[in-house]
Every structure is written in structure tokens, then in C-alpha cells.
Design a protein around this motif. Structure first.
Motif, PDB file in Angstrom:
ATOM      1  N   VAL A  40       5.688   2.128   7.650  1.00  0.00           N
ATOM      2  CA  VAL A  40       6.615   1.147   8.226  1.00  0.00           C
ATOM      3  C   VAL A  40       6.337   0.959   9.707  1.00  0.00           C
ATOM      4  CG1 VAL A  40       9.038   0.735   8.795  1.00  0.00           C
ATOM      5  CG2 VAL A  40       8.407   1.529   6.495  1.00  0.00           C
ATOM      6  N   SER A  41       6.105   2.063  10.413  1.00  0.00           N
ATOM      7  CA  SER A  41       5.840   1.971  11.849  1.00  0.00           C
ATOM      8  C   SER A  41       4.505   1.296  12.122  1.00  0.00           C
ATOM      9  CB  SER A  41       5.857   3.379  12.451  1.00  0.00           C
ATOM     10  OG  SER A  41       5.515   3.352  13.816  1.00  0.00           O
ATOM     11  N   HIS A  42       3.478   1.590  11.313  1.00  0.00           N
ATOM     12  CA  HIS A  42       2.149   1.059  11.566  1.00  0.00           C
ATOM     13  C   HIS A  42       2.069  -0.447  11.306  1.00  0.00           C
ATOM     14  CE1 HIS A  42      -2.209   0.990  11.833  1.00  0.00           C
ATOM     15  NE2 HIS A  42      -2.263   0.420  10.608  1.00  0.00           N
ATOM     16  N   PHE A  43       2.756  -0.897  10.226  1.00  0.00           N
ATOM     17  CA  PHE A  43       2.670  -2.312   9.879  1.00  0.00           C
ATOM     18  C   PHE A  43       3.818  -3.137  10.456  1.00  0.00           C
ATOM     19  CE2 PHE A  43       0.276  -0.405   6.232  1.00  0.00           C
ATOM     20  CZ  PHE A  43      -0.956  -0.958   6.532  1.00  0.00           C
ATOM     21  N   HIS A  44       4.669  -2.525  11.253  1.00  0.00           N
ATOM     22  CA  HIS A  44       5.764  -3.236  11.927  1.00  0.00           C
ATOM     23  C   HIS A  44       6.609  -3.987  10.908  1.00  0.00           C
ATOM     24  CE1 HIS A  44       3.613  -2.221  15.576  1.00  0.00           C
ATOM     25  NE2 HIS A  44       2.521  -2.831  15.103  1.00  0.00           N
ATOM     26  N   ILE A  45       7.084  -3.246   9.910  1.00  0.00           N
ATOM     27  CA  ILE A  45       7.898  -3.844   8.854  1.00  0.00           C
ATOM     28  C   ILE A  45       9.239  -3.139   8.810  1.00  0.00           C
ATOM     29  CG2 ILE A  45       5.966  -4.658   7.448  1.00  0.00           C
ATOM     30  CD1 ILE A  45       6.120  -2.112   5.829  1.00  0.00           C
ATOM     31  N   TYR A  46      10.107  -3.630   7.925  1.00  0.00           N
ATOM     32  CA  TYR A  46      11.466  -3.124   7.842  1.00  0.00           C
ATOM     33  C   TYR A  46      11.560  -1.886   6.947  1.00  0.00           C
ATOM     34  CZ  TYR A  46      16.380  -2.932   6.474  1.00  0.00           C
ATOM     35  OH  TYR A  46      17.666  -2.524   6.213  1.00  0.00           O
ATOM     36  N   GLY A  47      10.794  -1.856   5.849  1.00  0.00           N
ATOM     37  CA  GLY A  47      10.881  -0.721   4.939  1.00  0.00           C
ATOM     38  C   GLY A  47       9.771  -0.743   3.907  1.00  0.00           C
ATOM     39  N   ALA A  48       9.650   0.354   3.180  1.00  0.00           N
ATOM     40  CA  ALA A  48       8.620   0.468   2.146  1.00  0.00           C
ATOM     41  C   ALA A  48       9.153   1.334   1.001  1.00  0.00           C
ATOM     42  CB  ALA A  48       7.348   1.084   2.704  1.00  0.00           C
ATOM     43  N   ILE A  49       8.729   1.005  -0.219  1.00  0.00           N
ATOM     44  CA  ILE A  49       9.129   1.748  -1.426  1.00  0.00           C
ATOM     45  C   ILE A  49       7.884   2.038  -2.251  1.00  0.00           C
ATOM     46  CG2 ILE A  49      10.357   1.625  -3.623  1.00  0.00           C
ATOM     47  CD1 ILE A  49      12.523   0.031  -2.343  1.00  0.00           C
ATOM     48  N   LEU A  50       7.839   3.276  -2.777  1.00  0.00           N
ATOM     49  CA  LEU A  50       6.824   3.630  -3.758  1.00  0.00           C
ATOM     50  C   LEU A  50       7.474   3.544  -5.129  1.00  0.00           C
ATOM     51  CD1 LEU A  50       4.096   4.784  -4.729  1.00  0.00           C
ATOM     52  CD2 LEU A  50       5.067   7.075  -4.416  1.00  0.00           C
ATOM     53  N   ALA A 138      -5.942   2.549 -15.411  1.00  0.00           N
ATOM     54  CA  ALA A 138      -4.786   1.658 -15.402  1.00  0.00           C
ATOM     55  C   ALA A 138      -3.933   1.945 -14.176  1.00  0.00           C
ATOM     56  CB  ALA A 138      -3.971   1.846 -16.673  1.00  0.00           C
ATOM     57  N   PHE A 139      -3.338   0.896 -13.645  1.00  0.00           N
ATOM     58  CA  PHE A 139      -2.418   1.052 -12.513  1.00  0.00           C
ATOM     59  C   PHE A 139      -1.070   1.525 -13.052  1.00  0.00           C
ATOM     60  CE2 PHE A 139      -5.540  -2.018 -10.988  1.00  0.00           C
ATOM     61  CZ  PHE A 139      -5.871  -1.471  -9.771  1.00  0.00           C
ATOM     62  N   ASP A 140      -0.469   2.469 -12.330  1.00  0.00           N
ATOM     63  CA  ASP A 140       0.807   3.015 -12.773  1.00  0.00           C
ATOM     64  C   ASP A 140       1.861   3.038 -11.687  1.00  0.00           C
ATOM     65  OD1 ASP A 140      -0.041   5.094 -11.116  1.00  0.00           O
ATOM     66  OD2 ASP A 140      -0.843   6.270 -12.785  1.00  0.00           O
ATOM     67  N   SER A 141       1.507   2.564 -10.496  1.00  0.00           N
ATOM     68  CA  SER A 141       2.445   2.602  -9.368  1.00  0.00           C
ATOM     69  C   SER A 141       2.211   1.387  -8.470  1.00  0.00           C
ATOM     70  CB  SER A 141       2.261   3.882  -8.546  1.00  0.00           C
ATOM     71  OG  SER A 141       2.326   5.023  -9.376  1.00  0.00           O
ATOM     72  N   ALA A 142       3.123   1.195  -7.540  1.00  0.00           N
ATOM     73  CA  ALA A 142       2.978   0.107  -6.578  1.00  0.00           C
ATOM     74  C   ALA A 142       3.638   0.504  -5.276  1.00  0.00           C
ATOM     75  CB  ALA A 142       3.595  -1.175  -7.123  1.00  0.00           C
ATOM     76  N   LEU A 143       3.020   0.080  -4.166  1.00  0.00           N
ATOM     77  CA  LEU A 143       3.564   0.317  -2.831  1.00  0.00           C
ATOM     78  C   LEU A 143       4.012  -1.037  -2.294  1.00  0.00           C
ATOM     79  CD1 LEU A 143       3.982   2.725  -0.957  1.00  0.00           C
ATOM     80  CD2 LEU A 143       1.778   2.205   0.101  1.00  0.00           C
ATOM     81  N   THR A 144       5.321  -1.183  -2.082  1.00  0.00           N
ATOM     82  CA  THR A 144       5.890  -2.474  -1.680  1.00  0.00           C
ATOM     83  C   THR A 144       6.380  -2.374  -0.247  1.00  0.00           C
ATOM     84  OG1 THR A 144       6.581  -2.889  -3.960  1.00  0.00           O
ATOM     85  CG2 THR A 144       7.582  -4.239  -2.255  1.00  0.00           C
ATOM     86  N   PHE A 145       5.971  -3.387   0.595  1.00  0.00           N
ATOM     87  CA  PHE A 145       6.338  -3.433   2.014  1.00  0.00           C
ATOM     88  C   PHE A 145       7.295  -4.603   2.235  1.00  0.00           C
ATOM     89  CE2 PHE A 145       1.955  -1.849   1.662  1.00  0.00           C
ATOM     90  CZ  PHE A 145       2.123  -0.574   2.184  1.00  0.00           C
ATOM     91  N   TYR A 146       8.432  -4.358   2.941  1.00  0.00           N
ATOM     92  CA  TYR A 146       9.467  -5.363   3.150  1.00  0.00           C
ATOM     93  C   TYR A 146       9.523  -5.732   4.637  1.00  0.00           C
ATOM     94  CZ  TYR A 146      10.969  -3.878  -1.501  1.00  0.00           C
ATOM     95  OH  TYR A 146      11.014  -3.581  -2.826  1.00  0.00           O
ATOM     96  N   ARG A 147       9.654  -7.084   4.906  1.00  0.00           N
ATOM     97  CA  ARG A 147       9.774  -7.571   6.282  1.00  0.00           C
ATOM     98  C   ARG A 147      10.937  -8.529   6.359  1.00  0.00           C
ATOM     99  NH1 ARG A 147       4.475  -9.455   9.213  1.00  0.00           N
ATOM    100  NH2 ARG A 147       4.437  -7.236   9.710  1.00  0.00           N
TER     101      ARG A 147
END
Length: 804
Positions: A40-50, A138-147
């Protein structure tokens, strides 16, 4: 607030270094939040969820994504904990491509319905990840970034994808680091758990709980659970029962104090020894069909109040949803034997879902506990066994002293000695309710209940047999009769649960669990010791040990009893030998001694007295030469006799010699007259007899007449052929003490038997003479017959001898 500066390459290096630093500081799984804060700090965003895809419950398109880690700048918890697969993040996983959602760009695929309203976001980007099962691809997860301030640009998406590429390694490192740290701390706690001596099961459990409390606290801190519970049992006590040994919970619902197999999800784990994962207990009904297929035989009891109880533990506002009420339970195993279960419920902070990796970590911790618990039980059983052994030896020593005292009383010792053994059983195993000793019946192939000590409330109504035929190998229900198995196979039989075992007791001895030990004398069984319970199972190891020891003691007592009885018999035989010999030699010796004194005082009667002394001495010498006869009689063996053929004049010669014995005339000063009729000798014919034995028979008969005839009366001896003409008889008739019908039956057949009149008036008699005569006659195939006194007052004794 967010800033719009573009990350530089140097910033990327700092970013990577910061991630590595977070990896080194991770001590619990919720440290993922600290890693996401760096993003969150590096990408200057509001939040992140795994987000992580929950495996297996439904087809991929119908599954849900669960929050495994999250960070928002001004929120302690995420606004939502799960989303469907038709969300932007779900589609990114399905398609394997990063996606961006902007306010001005609304694709047909449904995005987070809650995100814009709750987070006031302008856009968010999702990058699919592969955190598990690298081989499948196969993909089993996702990292979502919120702004919130401005949309995420395409260049920023590229940078986010590059940063997200580092996440699987960081995630795996945290998993490994925290798992290793947890294992090391658990090992350290268990290694320092000492094994002080404990003498009771309650003390063992207290010490074990004290040692396991910090372990459970450490597990709870690592997973940040609402509830962490450990159940353990002792298979040697009851393989189906498990007690709560340690627990950490923060809500009002206290975990159950004990479990049995097949009770709910935990009971299913205890039964099958496999892990169980429930994604969300609050939504169990939605996935019930899948769970019933995945965990056959598992019955999950829905608790409608669990959601309300869990809601009180989370600081949620009215518009926020509940986190998933995740549940995992792993078996505590040792060499494939289920010793218990370790259960974790509802993480209070991410990860909110127990995935396969977390379940494996928990399983590895459970294995450590299983090894420790096995060692603990071994140590405690050894200590308990040693304590019980000392107590056993002390109890047996006391019992042995009492038993040796009881062995001196042959009429009572058997029952009292068994009581001593059962009393020792009760002292050593107070948890056992019923003790029984079954002994083999002397002349039957059956066991008989010899003694019982009942401490509990086993049912006593109905028919209770006291004899079990050893031929009864199978019971009506088809199971083997444990009593006959213990007897015939000479083995200890322990049945912890009679409802499920292959061995059972007859229905009138039915009980929940029991132990049987054979009572061996040498290599042969002589009985069976039964220790049984109805209300509760007993300790297998100690009970089997006590059963074997007490069974050996009973065998020892039986052996001692037999040896002492043999010694008693030998002593009695010696007494009989002396008594018989004394009976035979007393009269001639007394006569010889008496008339020797008279001879010294009256030398003018030398010829007469010398004849009496010589006859008495001859008889004593004859008796001494037949000492072996008395030895055989003392051992209750028929006297051996070499048969010879005597002609009539040889038989009458022996008879006249006994009749002319001067001491018979003079003994006891009775002055008897002896008359022998030998006129029938021509009819007698030769006889097959033993000459020495025949002399003793005649001497004994005349001696008997001397003792029991009235003074100044005549003793008449006559004879003839018996009715079947294979025998001849000699009849001794006299006038003396009357003989009743009952006395006539017993005289001569029972050793030492004398009539009432004889006891009162003739203390010198022993009741042995005619008994000995009968034994001598039997050795020559003859017989003795005593007649009751007839109307004229005459007594008659007949002997029968076989003709040659």
C-alpha cells in the motif's frame, strides 16, 4: 493521503528490501498484514487484499474467495471477507489475467458490489497469483489493490504486476518461517515438560494440562483464533474417550470437556484419523451436500447461535459482513493410532480461512504433540506401574503371610485364601467393580464360581449361573466365550468394550469391559480370575498386570495347599503306620513283659511262663517281618501278597497255633476258652492264600475276641464251604459286647471305627484290628463279614477264602 509520484527503480529496490525485512520479522500468520502495508505504501494506494480461492466445495465458477490477508489505511478490518467468483478478482483468477476496474469503465462482468460504496474507491486492480500447487499451473489467489483519489493507470498496473510477482515467494517464506517458529516453540515447551511421579490418573491429567497450556496458547497466538482446543485420550484406558487437555477461547461458549468417536466433526476426526476443514460454519447448509461426500459418515450438528456468538467478538459496524467462521480439526496421531484431536476455530485476524498449507502446519504440530503424549503416557505408565508394583508386592507379601496361616486349617483355607487374593485385587485396582474366581470342578469339564467380590452395581436380576461348561466355546450371538478362551489358550484376555469385541461373557455376566487371567499350576490351568466393570472402563495395563500377578498367587496358594496336604497325608500315613504296627505288637509285647516280671518273682512257674513269653515273642517277630505290609497300608495301597496253595492241614495248623497261643488265654485275665472245629477239613480242599497274611488274620481275629468277649466265655471257630462252592468260610462266634446293625456295616470297613459299647468299656481298643484283617483278606481275594448280635447274645465274624 495518496500521492501521485511514480515509483522509480530505486524505489523498487527499497520496496523489495522492505518486503524481505518483513519476512524476517514474521512470527505469526497475520503478519501478512504488515507485508500488504508495504505494498500500500509503495504503490500509494488506499488498501490491498489477498484473496484465496476456497478449494473443492463447489465447481470453480460457483466457489467463493476468502480474505487471507488485508491492509487499509484507516480500517482495522476489511469491509467484506468473501466475494463470489463472478467478481473482478474471481474473473482474474479464472482467466489468468490482471484486471482493472474504474468508475468510468464498467465491464459487463460484475465487480465488487460493496467496494464503491463502502470504500469510496475510484478504481481497483487485481493480479492473479499461484500460491499453492505449483505443478498444476492453475491460479488460486489474487492480490487486489484499491485506490480512492484517481484511477489506476496502465503503467501502474504493470508496476503492480511486477510487485505482485514477488508476493508468492514472500508468502511462502512467511508460511515457512512462522511454521518453523511455531514448531520450534512447541518443541521447546514440550521438551521442558518434566515427568514427575504421579500415582493416579487425575494427577497425570493435571500435570499434562499444565505442560500443554503454553503449547495451546502459542498455537492460538500463531493463528489468532477465537478457539483452540486439544483433546487427548489414553488408548489403554478407553480408545473411544478423549478429554479436553488444554484450551484457549475468548467467547462465552466453552468447548466440550470430552469427546467420543462419531460425535460431530471432532468425533469424525477421532474416528477416522483424518483432518476436517469447514470453510464457514455459518454457511454450512449451503455446502452440506459437498461435505457429506467429502467426509462420509460425518454428522455436523448445526448451531444457529454460533453466528450471533461469533459476531460479539468482532468490532463490526452495521453495514459490515461477518468474517467466515472457519474451522479445522486435525488428528493427533502416533504410528497411525489416534490419540486425540487439535481443533482451531474462527481466526480473529487474517488468514480468515484455514487453507491446505495452514492445515498441514497444524497437522505437523499435532504430530509433535502425539509423540510427546505417547512418551508422557509411557513415562507415567512406567511410574504408575512401578508404584503399583511396589504396592502389589507389599500387598502380596501381606496376603502370603495370611495365606500361610490359613493353610494350616484345611477345612476353611480354600475360600479364605481366595478372599485374600480378591481383597488384594480390590486394593490394587479400586476402579474395578467385580472380581470373580472360577475354578475347575474336580470331576467335570466345567468351571465353577468359587468366590465373588462385588464393588459396583452390575446387574444381578435374572438367572445367574455358577457353572460354565468348558465345551461352551461359542455364545448365542456367535462370539467366543472369553472364559473358555482364557482357560483353553492359557492366555490373558482383555476386552475394553464388550459391545464391539470378538470375545464376550455369558449374558448373565454381561459387562462393559473385563479382563480374564488363567490360574496356572505348573503348565495346567486350574481356574480363571475375572475382573470386570459396568459403569466405566478400567486401566488396561495395570489391571492386566494385577490380574496376572493375582492369578499366579492363586496358583501358588493352590500349589502350596496341595504340597501341604501331601505333607499332611504323609504325616497321617506315618501316624497310621505307627498306629497299625503298635496295634499289632502291643499285645504280644505287653504279655511278654508282664510274664517276664512274674517269672522273676515265681521261678517255680518257669516252664509255663517261658511258653507264654515265647509265643508272644513269636507273634511280635512275625509282625515285624511283615513291616512292609503296614507301610503299604499306611500309604493306602492294597498290600502286596504272593499267593501260594496251602493244604487243609497247613491251614488248620496255623489256626490251631493262633488258638493255642497261651497269651490269648491269659491276656486281660479273661480266662477264655477256645474251641476249633476242624472236622470239615476234608470238605475244604486246598486254598490259594498268602501264608504270612493268613497267620496275621487268625491272630487278629483271636485278639479281637479276647478284647471284646465277656470273661469266662467260649470262642468257637467252625467253618464250611460257601454256597457257590468257590470259597470256604471260617466262623468266629463269641459272647461279648453287643453289635448293632449299623455297627456291623461299619466295623472292618472304616478305619478306627468302634462300637459305642466298645468305646465306653474297652479303652485299649483302636478299631484297627478288623479293618486290617479285611485289608489282608482283600489281598488274598477274600472277604470279611460282621453280623449283628443275635437274639441269644452271640456275635459272629466270618472270613471267606478262595479255594485253589
Amino acid at each position: 493521503m495518496e500521492r501521485g509520484a511514480k515509483p522509480s527503480e530505486s524505489a523498487d529496490a527499497v520496496f523489495a528490501a522492505t518486503l524481505i525485512q518483513q519476512l524476517g520479522q514474521a512470527t505469526k500468520f497475520s503478519n501478512l498484514r504488515d507485508v500488504l502495508r508495504v505494498y500500500v505504501s509503495h504503490f500509494h494506494i488506499y488498501g490491498a487484499i489477498l484473496w484465496e480461492l476456497a478449494h473443492g466445495v463447489k465447481p470453480v465458477e460457483s466457489r467463493r474467495l476468502f480474505v487471507q490477508g488485508e491492509y487499509f489505511r484507516d480500517q482495522a478490518q476489511p469491509p467484506f471477507f468473501s466475494i463470489p467468483m463472478n467478481s473482478i478478482s474471481g474473473q482474474a483468477i479464472l482467466q489468468g489475467a490482471a484486471m482493472v476496474s474504474r468508475r468510468e469503465y464498467r465491464p459487463e462482468v460484475v465487480h465488487h458490489p460493496e467496494a464503491p460504496g463502502r470504500l469510496k474507491t475510484s478504481s481497483f486492480a487485481t493480479v492473479p497469483l499461484q500460491l499453492h500447487g505449483e505443478a498444476s499451473g492453475a491460479f488460486d489467489s489474487a492480490l487486489t489493490f484499491y485506490r480512492q483519489v484517481r484511477p489506476i493507470s496502465g503503467r501502474e498496473l504493470v508496476s503492480m504486476r511486477r510487485g505482485a510477482a514477488l508476493f508468492p515467494a514472500i508468502y511462502g517464506g512467511i508460511q515457512t518461517s512462522v511454521s518453523s517458529s511455531l514448531m520450534m516453540r512447541v518443541q521447546e515447551f514440550l521438551r521442558h515438560a518434566h515427568y514427575p511421579d504421579a500415582t493416579t490418573l487425575a494427577e497425570v491429567q493435571i500435570l499434562a494440562r499444565r505442560a500443554l497450556e503454553p503449547v495451546i496458547r502459542t498455537i492460538s497466538q500463531s493463528f489468532n483464533n477465537l478457539e483452540t482446543v486439544l483433546y487427548l485420550g489414553d488408548p489403554s484406558i478407553d480408545p473411544d474417550h478423549f478429554d479436553r487437555m488444554a484450551a484457549k477461547w475468548t467467547w462465552t461458549a466453552e468447548p466440550k470437556r470430552s469427546y467420543r468417536r462419531d460425535e460431530g466433526g471432532t468425533g469424525w476426526v477421532l474416528r477416522f484419523g483424518k483432518p476436517l476443514q469447514i470453510l464457514d460454519m455459518g454457511r454450512y447448509e449451503d455446502d452440506r451436500a459437498w461435505y457429506e461426500r467429502a467426509y462420509p459418515g460425518m454428522f455436523w450438528k448445526d448451531d444457529s447461535g454460533i453466528v450471533q456468538m461469533a459476531a460479539r467478538q468482532f468490532p463490526l459496524s452495521a453495514d459490515r459482513t461477518m468474517p467466515p467462521l472457519s474451522y479445522v480439526c486435525v488428528p493427533v496421531l502416533h504410528r497411525n493410532v489416534v490419540l486425540g484431536a487439535l481443533r482451531c476455530c474462527i481466526p480473529l485476524q487474517g488468514p480468515y480461512y484455514f487453507d491446505d498449507d495452514l492445515t498441514k502446519t497444524l497437522g505437523a504440530v499435532a504430530d509433535l504433540i502425539g509423540d510427546w503424549w505417547t512418551h508422557w503416557l509411557y513415562e507415567q505408565n512406567q511410574a504408575s506401574e512401578n508404584t503399583r508394583l511396589h504396592k502389589l508386592l507389599a500387598t502380596l507379601s501381606e496376603s502370603n503371610r495370611e495365606a500361610l496361616l490359613q493353610l494350616a486349617h484345611p477345612e476353611e483355607e480354600a475360600a479364605k485364601i481366595i478372599d485374600l487374593a480378591l481383597s488384594a485385587c480390590q486394593k490394587l485396582t479400586p476402579e474395578v467393580e467385580v472380581f470373580q474366581v472360577w475354578m475347575k470342578r474336580p470331576d467335570e469339564d466345567a468351571l465353577e464360581l468359587a468366590r465373588e467380590l462385588r464393588m459396583g452395581n452390575l446387574p444381578t436380576e435374572g438367572v445367574r449361573e455358577t457353572v460354565v461348561p468348558l465345551s461352551t466355546r461359542k455364545l448365542p450371538d456367535g462370539r467366543e466365550n472369553a472364559l473358555t478362551v482364557a482357560w483353553k489358550k492359557r492366555m490373558t484376555v482383555h476386552v475394553p468394550n464388550s459391545a464391539t469385541g470378538n470375545h464376550a461373557l455369558p449374558h448373565w455376566l454381561d459387562c462393559r469391559c473385563f479382563t480374564l487371567a488363567p490360574i496356572m499350576v505348573g503348565d495346567e490351568p486350574h481356574g480363571v480370575l475375572l475382573m470386570a466393570n459396568e459403569r466405566q472402563p478400567h486401566l488396561r495395563g495395570p489391571v492386566e498386570t494385577v490380574a496376572r500377578f493375582i492369578a499366579h498367587q492363586l496358583a501358588l496358594y493352590e500349589t502350596l495347599r496341595r504340597q501341604l496336604r501331601a505333607m499332611e497325608d504323609a504325616r497321617r500315613q506315618q501316624d497310621n503306620l505307627l498306629l497299625d504296627f503298635q496295634h499289632q505288637v502291643r499285645s504280644p509285647i505287653n504279655v511278654a513283659s508282664t510274664y517276664a516280671e512274674i517269672l522273676l518273682q515265681a521261678p517255680n512257674r518257669a516252664s509255663e511262663l517261658a511258653g507264654i513269653i515265647m509265643e508272644a515273642t513269636r507273634r511280635a517277630s512275625s509282625i515285624a517281618s511283615n513291616l512292609r505290609l503296614f507301610v503299604e497300608l499306611a500309604h493306602e495301597n492294597p498290600p502286596a501278597a504272593t499267593q501260594e496253595v496251602l493244604r487243609p492241614y497247613e491251614v488248620f495248623q496255623k489256626l490251631h497255633r493262633a488258638a493255642r497261643n497261651l497269651y490269648n488265654y491269659k491276656a486281660l485275665d479273661k480266662r477264655l476258652d477256645f474251641s476249633v472245629d476242624d472236622s470239615w477239613g476234608s470238605e475244604m480242599g486246598p486254598l490259594r492264600v498268602n501264608g504270612d497274611h493268613l497267620e496275621l488274620v487268625f491272630d487278629n481275629l483271636f485278639d479281637n475276641e479276647v478284647k471284646y468277649s465277656y470273661p469266662n466265655t467260649r470262642v468257637t471257630v467252625s467253618g464250611g464251604r460257601a454256597a457257590d462252592r468257590t470259597e470256604v468260610f471260617f466262623s468266629f462266634r463269641s459272647t461279648g459286647l453287643p453289635i448293632s446293625g449299623t455297627e456291623a456295616v461299619n466295623i472292618g470297613t472304616r478305619r478306627g471305627y468302634r462300637g459305642e459299647k466298645a468305646k465306653q468299656s474297652h479303652p485299649e481298643g483302636t478299631g484297627i484290628g478288623l479293618w486290617l484283617t479285611r485289608k489282608l483278606l482283600l489281598s488274598m481275594h477274600g472277604r470279611l463279614q460282621v453280623f449283628p448280635t443275635d437274639a441269644s447274645g452271640t456275635n459272629e465274624i466270618r472270613i471267606y477264602l478262595r479255594r485253589a
